[in-house]
Design a protein around this motif. Structure first.
Motif, PDB file in Angstrom:
ATOM      1  N   THR A   1       0.850  -1.190   0.000  1.00 29.95           N
ATOM      2  CA  THR A   1       0.000   0.000   0.000  1.00 29.95           C
ATOM      3  C   THR A   1       0.881   1.233   0.000  1.00 29.95           C
ATOM      4  O   THR A   1       1.849   1.316   0.749  1.00 29.95           O
ATOM      5  CB  THR A   1      -0.916   0.025   1.238  1.00 29.95           C
ATOM      6  N   VAL A   2       0.550   2.203  -0.841  1.00 25.25           N
ATOM      7  CA  VAL A   2       1.317   3.441  -0.958  1.00 25.25           C
ATOM      8  C   VAL A   2       0.621   4.556  -0.186  1.00 25.25           C
ATOM      9  O   VAL A   2      -0.607   4.655  -0.195  1.00 25.25           O
ATOM     10  CB  VAL A   2       1.464   3.834  -2.442  1.00 25.25           C
ATOM     11  N   LEU A   3       1.419   5.386   0.488  1.00 27.91           N
ATOM     12  CA  LEU A   3       0.893   6.581   1.154  1.00 27.91           C
ATOM     13  C   LEU A   3       1.455   7.806   0.441  1.00 27.91           C
ATOM     14  O   LEU A   3       2.675   8.004   0.380  1.00 27.91           O
ATOM     15  CB  LEU A   3       1.307   6.614   2.624  1.00 27.91           C
ATOM     16  N   ALA A   4       0.550   8.630  -0.128  1.00 31.80           N
ATOM     17  CA  ALA A   4       0.946   9.848  -0.830  1.00 31.80           C
ATOM     18  C   ALA A   4       0.313  11.049  -0.138  1.00 31.80           C
ATOM     19  O   ALA A   4      -0.881  11.023   0.180  1.00 31.80           O
ATOM     20  CB  ALA A   4       0.502   9.784  -2.294  1.00 31.80           C
ATOM     21  N   LEU A   5       1.111  12.093   0.084  1.00 34.90           N
ATOM     22  CA  LEU A   5       0.632  13.265   0.816  1.00 34.90           C
ATOM     23  C   LEU A   5       0.732  14.514  -0.040  1.00 34.90           C
ATOM     24  O   LEU A   5       1.704  14.711  -0.776  1.00 34.90           O
ATOM     25  CB  LEU A   5       1.459  13.461   2.094  1.00 34.90           C
ATOM     26  N   GLY A   6      -0.284  15.363   0.055  1.00 33.41           N
ATOM     27  CA  GLY A   6      -0.275  16.618  -0.667  1.00 33.41           C
ATOM     28  C   GLY A   6      -0.956  16.528  -2.016  1.00 33.41           C
ATOM     29  O   GLY A   6      -1.580  15.525  -2.367  1.00 33.41           O
ATOM     30  N   ALA A   7      -0.843  17.602  -2.783  1.00 31.48           N
ATOM     31  CA  ALA A   7      -1.507  17.684  -4.085  1.00 31.48           C
ATOM     32  C   ALA A   7      -0.866  16.710  -5.065  1.00 31.48           C
ATOM     33  O   ALA A   7       0.356  16.675  -5.209  1.00 31.48           O
ATOM     34  CB  ALA A   7      -1.415  19.110  -4.623  1.00 31.48           C
ATOM     35  N   ALA A   8      -1.696  15.914  -5.715  1.00 35.17           N
ATOM     36  CA  ALA A   8      -1.201  14.938  -6.685  1.00 35.17           C
ATOM     37  C   ALA A   8      -2.327  14.572  -7.634  1.00 35.17           C
ATOM     38  O   ALA A   8      -3.506  14.606  -7.268  1.00 35.17           O
ATOM     39  CB  ALA A   8      -0.670  13.696  -5.985  1.00 35.17           C
ATOM     40  N   ASP A   9      -1.958  14.224  -8.845  1.00 34.88           N
ATOM     41  CA  ASP A   9      -2.921  13.795  -9.845  1.00 34.88           C
ATOM     42  C   ASP A   9      -3.316  12.345  -9.582  1.00 34.88           C
ATOM     43  O   ASP A   9      -2.455  11.474  -9.432  1.00 34.88           O
ATOM     44  CB  ASP A   9      -2.294  13.926 -11.236  1.00 34.88           C
ATOM     45  N   GLU A  10      -4.619  12.074  -9.521  1.00 34.89           N
ATOM     46  CA  GLU A  10      -5.090  10.734  -9.176  1.00 34.89           C
ATOM     47  C   GLU A  10      -4.620   9.684 -10.182  1.00 34.89           C
ATOM     48  O   GLU A  10      -4.247   8.570  -9.808  1.00 34.89           O
ATOM     49  CB  GLU A  10      -6.617  10.707  -9.065  1.00 34.89           C
ATOM     50  N   SER A  11      -4.618  10.043 -11.452  1.00 35.23           N
ATOM     51  CA  SER A  11      -4.173   9.073 -12.452  1.00 35.23           C
ATOM     52  C   SER A  11      -2.686   8.765 -12.302  1.00 35.23           C
ATOM     53  O   SER A  11      -2.243   7.636 -12.526  1.00 35.23           O
ATOM     54  CB  SER A  11      -4.459   9.601 -13.861  1.00 35.23           C
ATOM     55  N   ALA A  12      -1.899   9.778 -11.893  1.00 38.81           N
ATOM     56  CA  ALA A  12      -0.463   9.555 -11.661  1.00 38.81           C
ATOM     57  C   ALA A  12      -0.259   8.659 -10.444  1.00 38.81           C
ATOM     58  O   ALA A  12       0.632   7.799 -10.429  1.00 38.81           O
ATOM     59  CB  ALA A  12       0.251  10.886 -11.472  1.00 38.81           C
ATOM     60  N   LEU A  13      -1.086   8.847  -9.410  1.00 42.73           N
ATOM     61  CA  LEU A  13      -0.983   7.993  -8.220  1.00 42.73           C
ATOM     62  C   LEU A  13      -1.380   6.563  -8.546  1.00 42.73           C
ATOM     63  O   LEU A  13      -0.778   5.610  -8.030  1.00 42.73           O
ATOM     64  CB  LEU A  13      -1.872   8.551  -7.105  1.00 42.73           C
ATOM     65  N   ALA A  14      -2.388   6.397  -9.393  1.00 45.00           N
ATOM     66  CA  ALA A  14      -2.833   5.049  -9.756  1.00 45.00           C
ATOM     67  C   ALA A  14      -1.725   4.254 -10.432  1.00 45.00           C
ATOM     68  O   ALA A  14      -1.702   3.014 -10.378  1.00 45.00           O
ATOM     69  CB  ALA A  14      -4.060   5.131 -10.667  1.00 45.00           C
TER      70      ALA A  14
END
Length: 322
Positions: free
Chosen positions: A37-50
């Motif tokens: 599981t990845v934890l990402a914080l702050g502003a980010a593009d959902e498709s980039a996180l996927a």
């Protein structure tokens, strides 16, 4: 149970060193029959996180509160701890960096976890024991560490694994941690980013110059080679001290530490302080007219010659090969 991977974000996307951390975490998860599981914080593009799924992650927890936009190791550590509790994570992976080390240390204190930094290989796992190899003495030696604590935080050195994409996508879920106001007593009022096209810490290839370049007016051959290779540019400390090049390009023990696939040193003698910043590189090429330059001892390949003759020939050969 999930292996939790803390990632760093730049311009809305996951940084390359964090992509390697995801790959590492996914492999550890496979070894212990868990998920990543990845934890990402702050502003980010959902498709980039996927796209974290392409590196082996199953799920991404995204905490997008505006307070988390700017890097804050105190707040980030608190959020990481909350995510670890939610996911039941006993293994936490971060990329070794200034932010990663700070977050890992603070989270370790809160979780009563062991934290090992500078890891260079996948662990040998025997029950609850993880045996890992880590870089020590600024890369001059390696240590084997046996981790037996219930919770383990591993800070992975760049190039410990190769980030390979599979094309899979991860599920992105909103994560809403409780934010402690005490962690925000210091505020970021302004951010000044380097205008370089490539980040030194993210670059696969770096071309770097030293005092052998003789002056700022002579830098064009090095820049031409970097452009032909699609490389970032760096420099030694004396060069940045003389204001020949911007200080954000200073590589070394007191500057930026890098670990590209290819590091080309042009007119750099190879002082120990500079070597400490580049010894994580997979391949080092040294170009120097002095055959006794100390840097040759650390080089995988060396060219003895005048850099103002060698660099244009290299550039011409690279462009001709494209």
């Amino acid at each position: 149970m999930s292996v939790l991977v803390f990632v760093e974000i730049d311009n809305g996307s996951i940084k390359k060193l964090s992509q390697e951390a995801i790959t590492y975490g996914a492999e550890v998860a496979r070894m212990i029959n868990a998920t990543a599981t990845v934890l990402a914080l702050g502003a980010a593009d959902e498709s980039a996180l996927a796209q974290a799924g392409s590196f082996g992650a199953t799920k991404v927890l995204h905490a997008s509160d505006p307070k988390l936009t700017h890097e804050n190791s105190m707040a980030y550590a608190d959020v990481l701890v909350q995510a670890a509790h939610q996911e039941g994570s006993k293994v936490i992976i971060v990329a070794k960096s200034g932010l990663g080390d700070a977050v890992a240390a603070r989270a370790a204190a809160k979780l009563k976890a062991s934290v090992i930094s500078g890891i260079t290989s996948l662990p040998e796992i025997n029950g609850n024991s993880f045996k890992v190899t880590r870089s020590i003495y600024t890369g001059k030696a390696f240590a084997t560490v046996d981790i037996r604590s219930e919770i383990k935080i591993l800070a992975i050195r760049k190039n410990a694994v190769e980030a390979t994409e599979t094309g899979n996508m991860a599920t992105v879920e909103t994560f809403s941690p409780a934010l402690n106001d005490a962690n925000f007593t210091a505020k970021v009022t302004d951010v000044e980013k380097s205008n370089a096209e490539l980040s030194l810490t993210e670059a696969d290839i770096i071309v770097s110059g030293g005092r052998g370049m003789k002056g700022p007016e002579n830098w064009q051959p090095l820049l031409d080679l970097a452009k032909a290779l699609g490389a970032a540019t760096g420099c030694s400390k004396p060069v940045s001290d003389l204001d020949w090049r911007p200080h954000h390009e200073h590589i070394g023990q007191t500057g930026i530490k890098v670990a590209p696939n290819l590091y080309i040193a042009c007119g750099i003698s190879g002082a120990i302080q500079h070597l400490a910043g580049v010894n994580g590189s997979k391949c080092i090429v040294v170009i120097n007219k002095d055959p006794e330059a100390p840097f040759f001892k650390a080089a995988d390949y060396g060219i003895v010659g005048d850099i103002f003759e060698v660099l244009p020939r290299l550039t011409k050969a690279i462009e001709a090969s494209k």
